[in-house]
Design a protein around this motif. Sequence first.
Motif, PDB file in Angstrom:
ATOM      1  N   MET A   1      90.826  99.943  55.594  1.00 52.54           N
ATOM      2  CA  MET A   1      91.261  99.059  56.663  1.00 52.54           C
ATOM      3  C   MET A   1      90.268  97.908  56.805  1.00 52.54           C
ATOM      4  SD  MET A   1      92.592 101.387  59.776  1.00 52.54           S
ATOM      5  CE  MET A   1      94.038 100.523  60.291  1.00 52.54           C
ATOM      6  N   LYS A   2      90.765  96.814  57.294  1.00 47.74           N
ATOM      7  CA  LYS A   2      89.906  95.661  57.510  1.00 47.74           C
ATOM      8  C   LYS A   2      89.299  95.724  58.908  1.00 47.74           C
ATOM      9  CE  LYS A   2      92.286  92.794  54.263  1.00 47.74           C
ATOM     10  NZ  LYS A   2      92.727  91.491  53.907  1.00 47.74           N
ATOM     11  N   ASN A   3      88.263  94.949  59.105  1.00 45.61           N
ATOM     12  CA  ASN A   3      87.556  94.969  60.379  1.00 45.61           C
ATOM     13  C   ASN A   3      88.442  94.630  61.577  1.00 45.61           C
ATOM     14  OD1 ASN A   3      85.200  95.770  59.193  1.00 45.61           O
ATOM     15  ND2 ASN A   3      84.339  93.731  59.058  1.00 45.61           N
ATOM     16  N   PRO A   4      89.315  93.619  61.505  1.00 42.40           N
ATOM     17  CA  PRO A   4      90.158  93.333  62.672  1.00 42.40           C
ATOM     18  C   PRO A   4      91.087  94.486  63.040  1.00 42.40           C
ATOM     19  CG  PRO A   4      90.134  91.440  61.218  1.00 42.40           C
ATOM     20  CD  PRO A   4      89.435  92.557  60.495  1.00 42.40           C
ATOM     21  N   GLN A   5      91.569  95.218  62.043  1.00 45.43           N
ATOM     22  CA  GLN A   5      92.448  96.349  62.329  1.00 45.43           C
ATOM     23  C   GLN A   5      91.690  97.465  63.042  1.00 45.43           C
ATOM     24  OE1 GLN A   5      93.723  97.057  58.342  1.00 45.43           O
ATOM     25  NE2 GLN A   5      95.557  95.788  58.555  1.00 45.43           N
ATOM     26  N   ILE A   6      90.445  97.698  62.620  1.00 45.29           N
ATOM     27  CA  ILE A   6      89.624  98.715  63.283  1.00 45.29           C
ATOM     28  C   ILE A   6      89.312  98.274  64.706  1.00 45.29           C
ATOM     29  CG2 ILE A   6      87.403  99.901  63.230  1.00 45.29           C
ATOM     30  CD1 ILE A   6      87.517  99.732  60.167  1.00 45.29           C
ATOM     31  N   LEU A   7      89.018  96.988  64.887  1.00 42.08           N
ATOM     32  CA  LEU A   7      88.728  96.463  66.222  1.00 42.08           C
ATOM     33  C   LEU A   7      89.941  96.593  67.135  1.00 42.08           C
ATOM     34  CD1 LEU A   7      86.754  94.985  68.093  1.00 42.08           C
ATOM     35  CD2 LEU A   7      87.709  92.854  67.230  1.00 42.08           C
ATOM     36  N   ILE A   8      91.126  96.327  66.616  1.00 40.19           N
ATOM     37  CA  ILE A   8      92.346  96.450  67.423  1.00 40.19           C
ATOM     38  C   ILE A   8      92.571  97.898  67.840  1.00 40.19           C
ATOM     39  CG2 ILE A   8      94.872  96.282  67.314  1.00 40.19           C
ATOM     40  CD1 ILE A   8      94.458  93.686  65.712  1.00 40.19           C
ATOM     41  N   LEU A   9      92.345  98.847  66.904  1.00 37.57           N
ATOM     42  CA  LEU A   9      92.464 100.267  67.259  1.00 37.57           C
ATOM     43  C   LEU A   9      91.501 100.633  68.384  1.00 37.57           C
ATOM     44  CD1 LEU A   9      92.793 102.243  63.909  1.00 37.57           C
ATOM     45  CD2 LEU A   9      94.425 102.153  65.774  1.00 37.57           C
ATOM     46  N   PHE A  10      90.271 100.143  68.269  1.00 35.98           N
ATOM     47  CA  PHE A  10      89.283 100.447  69.298  1.00 35.98           C
ATOM     48  C   PHE A  10      89.671  99.823  70.640  1.00 35.98           C
ATOM     49  CE2 PHE A  10      85.380  99.632  71.663  1.00 35.98           C
ATOM     50  CZ  PHE A  10      84.899 100.927  71.759  1.00 35.98           C
ATOM     51  N   LEU A  11      90.162  98.602  70.625  1.00 39.85           N
ATOM     52  CA  LEU A  11      90.548  97.937  71.878  1.00 39.85           C
ATOM     53  C   LEU A  11      91.733  98.619  72.544  1.00 39.85           C
ATOM     54  CD1 LEU A  11      90.070  94.173  70.982  1.00 39.85           C
ATOM     55  CD2 LEU A  11      88.663  95.592  72.474  1.00 39.85           C
ATOM     56  N   ILE A  12      92.711  99.055  71.754  1.00 31.63           N
ATOM     57  CA  ILE A  12      93.850  99.790  72.312  1.00 31.63           C
ATOM     58  C   ILE A  12      93.352 101.073  72.978  1.00 31.63           C
ATOM     59  CG2 ILE A  12      95.921 101.120  71.719  1.00 31.63           C
ATOM     60  CD1 ILE A  12      96.484  98.987  69.572  1.00 31.63           C
ATOM     61  N   GLY A  13      92.452 101.778  72.295  1.00 30.88           N
ATOM     62  CA  GLY A  13      91.881 102.993  72.865  1.00 30.88           C
ATOM     63  C   GLY A  13      91.117 102.734  74.139  1.00 30.88           C
TER      64      GLY A  13
END
Length: 67
Positions: free
Chosen positions: A1-13
Amino acid sequence: MKNPQILILFLIGAVLTVIGAVFKITNERQDITSFFLIIGMTFEAIAGILLIIKLFKKNKSDSFLDS
């Protein structure tokens, strides 16, 4: 996964966890409160695991922020 996708997962959480915490403070129904907290923390845990995997699998020539 790319960094923005990981960041989006974290923000949703994080958003779901904050919603669950607000519901817990205001003494809303316990089932919906627990649901938000569990799902939010699960998203954050998955994002953390993916981030750790990404750090260990990076190439020597690549910077962490390049992807």
